[in-house]
Design a protein around this motif. Structure first.
Motif, PDB file in Angstrom:
ATOM      1  N   UNK A   1      11.907 -18.913  -6.461  1.00 43.13           N
ATOM      2  CA  UNK A   1      11.195 -17.977  -5.587  1.00 43.13           C
ATOM      3  C   UNK A   1       9.704 -18.322  -5.594  1.00 43.13           C
ATOM      4  N   UNK A   2       9.144 -18.486  -4.402  1.00 45.40           N
ATOM      5  CA  UNK A   2       7.728 -18.874  -4.314  1.00 45.40           C
ATOM      6  C   UNK A   2       6.853 -17.800  -3.666  1.00 45.40           C
ATOM      7  N   UNK A   3       7.462 -16.815  -3.008  1.00 45.73           N
ATOM      8  CA  UNK A   3       6.714 -15.744  -2.358  1.00 45.73           C
ATOM      9  C   UNK A   3       7.491 -14.443  -2.481  1.00 45.73           C
ATOM     10  N   UNK A   4       6.779 -13.342  -2.423  1.00 44.45           N
ATOM     11  CA  UNK A   4       7.437 -12.038  -2.459  1.00 44.45           C
ATOM     12  C   UNK A   4       6.565 -11.027  -1.725  1.00 44.45           C
ATOM     13  N   UNK A   5       7.175  -9.961  -1.268  1.00 48.54           N
ATOM     14  CA  UNK A   5       6.456  -8.875  -0.602  1.00 48.54           C
ATOM     15  C   UNK A   5       7.206  -7.586  -0.853  1.00 48.54           C
ATOM     16  N   UNK A   6       6.481  -6.469  -0.812  1.00 50.44           N
ATOM     17  CA  UNK A   6       7.088  -5.170  -1.099  1.00 50.44           C
ATOM     18  C   UNK A   6       6.688  -4.157  -0.045  1.00 50.44           C
ATOM     19  N   UNK A   7       7.683  -3.408   0.446  1.00 48.91           N
ATOM     20  CA  UNK A   7       7.431  -2.294   1.345  1.00 48.91           C
ATOM     21  C   UNK A   7       7.526  -0.992   0.570  1.00 48.91           C
ATOM     22  N   UNK A   8       7.675   0.105   1.274  1.00 41.30           N
ATOM     23  CA  UNK A   8       7.769   1.386   0.590  1.00 41.30           C
ATOM     24  C   UNK A   8       8.979   1.413  -0.334  1.00 41.30           C
TER      25      UNK A   8
ATOM     26  N   UNK B   1       0.812  -1.212   0.000  1.00 35.82           N
ATOM     27  CA  UNK B   1       0.000   0.000   0.000  1.00 35.82           C
ATOM     28  C   UNK B   1       0.847   1.263   0.000  1.00 35.82           C
ATOM     29  N   UNK B   2       2.140   1.143   0.312  1.00 37.59           N
ATOM     30  CA  UNK B   2       3.037   2.295   0.226  1.00 37.59           C
ATOM     31  C   UNK B   2       4.055   2.123  -0.889  1.00 37.59           C
ATOM     32  N   UNK B   3       3.871   1.083  -1.722  1.00 38.35           N
ATOM     33  CA  UNK B   3       4.890   0.740  -2.727  1.00 38.35           C
ATOM     34  C   UNK B   3       4.611   1.382  -4.077  1.00 38.35           C
ATOM     35  N   UNK B   4       5.690   1.857  -4.694  1.00 35.28           N
ATOM     36  CA  UNK B   4       5.622   2.318  -6.074  1.00 35.28           C
ATOM     37  C   UNK B   4       6.498   1.420  -6.938  1.00 35.28           C
TER      38      UNK B   4
ATOM     39  N   UNK C   1      -1.655  10.589   1.522  1.00 36.03           N
ATOM     40  CA  UNK C   1      -0.984   9.430   1.003  1.00 36.03           C
ATOM     41  C   UNK C   1       0.378   9.251   1.586  1.00 36.03           C
ATOM     42  N   UNK C   2       0.761   7.986   1.572  1.00 33.95           N
ATOM     43  CA  UNK C   2       1.979   7.593   2.234  1.00 33.95           C
ATOM     44  C   UNK C   2       3.190   8.273   1.704  1.00 33.95           C
ATOM     45  N   UNK C   3       3.253   8.471   0.417  1.00 32.26           N
ATOM     46  CA  UNK C   3       4.467   9.070  -0.070  1.00 32.26           C
ATOM     47  C   UNK C   3       4.141  10.305  -0.857  1.00 32.26           C
TER      48      UNK C   3
END
Length: 539
Positions: A109-116, A62-65, A465-467
């Motif tokens: 790779x079987x999973x991934x996640x993204x932060x800001x 939700x904060x990722x571009x 917005x976050x960013x």
């Protein structure tokens, strides 16, 4: 940030792939910064480098571009903003086209996640790698010495099943007994779940506050006797589900996003009382978290939401059923800054506040929707995975029986990385001016707040917005540079930056004080600073 469908296919040993479709903003370096972001894809669109590639999992935040996609062969593709090396290609060049992370090629790779500004992946054999910004130790390597890791580095965790990211922290779920959930990164609002925010004064007798990074993944003691099976992260809060179907939340409490009928921050996991007795979550429940909201499916598949669910109207201080989706079989869901995407039955449904076409309604459709609506062009298609970013959405469609329809969708070629990186990625006068725009809206009362808890109330992850008015790459969450972290209104206030207290967020702007533009503030004839919009960064 739900993974129900993907979990099922991995457990069965058969990973189902499909066609990735994208909608929303592709102006990666401008989005969320009050610049004019060009290149909105307002209908679900295929991406040229991934046409014909079997994608099984997508991730953003939700904060990722930036975006992450995994194919059935275990390859990892990344694209989008890259100012902190969050794409993992060993550089800081923004990429408009999905590109394989070559240094992960020897792993499946079987999973991934993204932060800001960081990315975390999980391999088939239970290892975890991360890349991007590490200012607060969010990469989980055990050290925050290197602020930026532009190539994959190994996380100090083992037997990992999945991972998810908040803006500047990371959560891993493992199969280790007594340590099923570990966290690392920024502890500012208690989002790590260890009972503290690690707050300290930067100097003796100083009111400036900072938050000690936690770079080594640490098991949450409150769950030592429990097994956590699902987790989702918002910008600064966490939602988790244990094997018995109980729901726990902790972190930033603004707008009721924790579901406890109050807005208090929680520094340790607290059970949500709505999901007890006869209403515990079933094993196939979907869990999701947006920047200021939370959601899950409970008994009978009913979707519950809480927090800032709509852009106007009252916040939902405790979980309430979203009756618009009663009777739908929700298989996957994700939430962005203020929008939501759901895969249900043979339909794709979206809603929320949107500006860049991220709901996928097309050129004749509305930009935003307060109620869930079908994405008409995808009606009758089976959704395998969904992911929402700050101002974009991704959907993976099962190609079975719909290849002809998919072939009729637009294809986006994207700019070559040289073009994409032509716009400077460093702080620019445009983004600096944003701080004044954001500051104009800041409530005056926020300047009187010295404590971080008080400043919490003025957080506006959603509206500003976050960013949004940010150099959010420079945003240290332990400091006063808040607008990039969802507190644009209060923290960007010019008066706060002049006093050096960053009081809109209760944190010091020490990172900014050393920045060159601020050091060179020019003065007028009488020694007064000229208009601050040219020089003042948020906070």
């Amino acid at each position: 940030m739900s993974e129900v469908e993907a979990e099922k296919t991995v457990e069965e040993g058969v990973v189902k792939g499909g066609e990735l479709l994208f909608c929303g903003c592709t102006g990666w370096d401008a989005v969320g910064r009050r610049k004019v972001a060009e290149g909105n894809l307002i209908s679900p669109t295929r991406l040229r480098p991934l046409v014909g590639v079997n994608i099984c999992f997508v991730a953003s935040g939700c904060a990722s571009c930036h975006c992450v996609a995994l194919d059935t062969e275990g390859r990892c593709y990344t694209w989008g903003r890259n100012e902190k090396g969050q794409l993992g290609h060993g550089d800081k060049i923004t990429r408009d086209r999905p590109t394989v992370v070559s240094e992960l090629s020897k792993h499946k790779i079987i999973r991934a996640a993204a932060g800001r500004s960081h990315t975390v992946v999980v391999t088939e054999d239970g290892q975890s790698f991360a890349f991007g910004w590490n200012k607060h130790g969010q990469l989980g390597t055990g050290s925050a010495k290197n602020e930026i890791e532009s190539s994959p580095v190994q996380c100090a965790v083992s037997d990992v099943k999945t991972a998810t990211c908040g803006a500047d922290f990371t959560v891993w779920l493992t199969s280790v007994e007594g340590a099923s959930i570990l966290t690392a990164g920024l502890p500012q609002y208690g989002q790590l779940g260890h009972g503290t925010d690690n707050e300290y004064n930067t100097k003796d007798s100083s009111v400036r506050l900072a938050y000690e990074a936690q770079p080594r993944p640490k098991a949450i003691a409150a769950f030592s006797g429990e097994t956590i099976v699902k987790v989702a992260c918002g910008t600064n809060h966490t939602v988790a589900v244990d094997k018995n179907g109980y729901v726990y939340t902790w972190g930033f409490g603004g707008y009721g996003r924790l579901g406890h009928r109050e807005q208090k921050d929680e520094w340790a996991p607290r059970r949500v009382d709505v999901f007890t007795r006869q209403n515990v979550l079933p094993p196939n429940a979907v869990v999701s978290a947006g920047s200021a909201s939370s959601a899950c499916t409970a008994g009978g598949g009913q979707l519950y939401m809480w927090g800032k669910v709509k852009n106007s109207g009252d916040d939902w201080m405790y979980p309430k059923p979203l009756l618009d989706l009663s009777g739908w079989n929700l298989r996957c869901m994700d939430s962005g800054n203020m929008h939501h995407f759901v895969g249900a039955d043979s339909s794709c449904i979206s809603w929320g506040h949107a500006q860049s076409g991220e709901l996928g309604y097309g050129p004749t459709g509305q930009k935003s929707s307060a109620v869930p609506k079908k994405v008409d062009i995808l009606d009758g298609m089976h959704v395998i995975s969904v992911a929402c970013g700050f101002a974009h959405s991704m959907v993976v469609i099962d190609k079975t029986n719909v290849e002809d329809r998919l072939d009729q969708l637009d294809v986006y070629d994207g700019k070559a990385s040289e073009e994409a990186s032509a716009e400077p990625v460093s702080e620019s006068p445009v983004s600096q001016k944003a701080s004044k725009k954001g500051s104009a809206k800041a409530p005056a009362s926020s300047n009187k707040r010295k404590k971080k808890d008080a400043s919490s109330d003025s957080e506006d992850e959603e509206e500003n917005s976050d960013d949004e008015s940010d150099d959010y790459e420079e945003q240290s969450n332990g400091r006063a540079k808040s607008s990039g972290r969802g507190r644009g209104k209060a923290a960007g206030k010019a008066t706060a930056s002049k006093k050096g207290s960053g009081r809109g967020r209760g944190r010091p702007p020490s990172a900014n004080k050393s920045s060159k533009p601020e050091a060179k503030v020019s003065t007028g004839k009488r020694g007064r600073p000229r208009k601050s919009s040219e020089y003042n960064f948020p906070g």
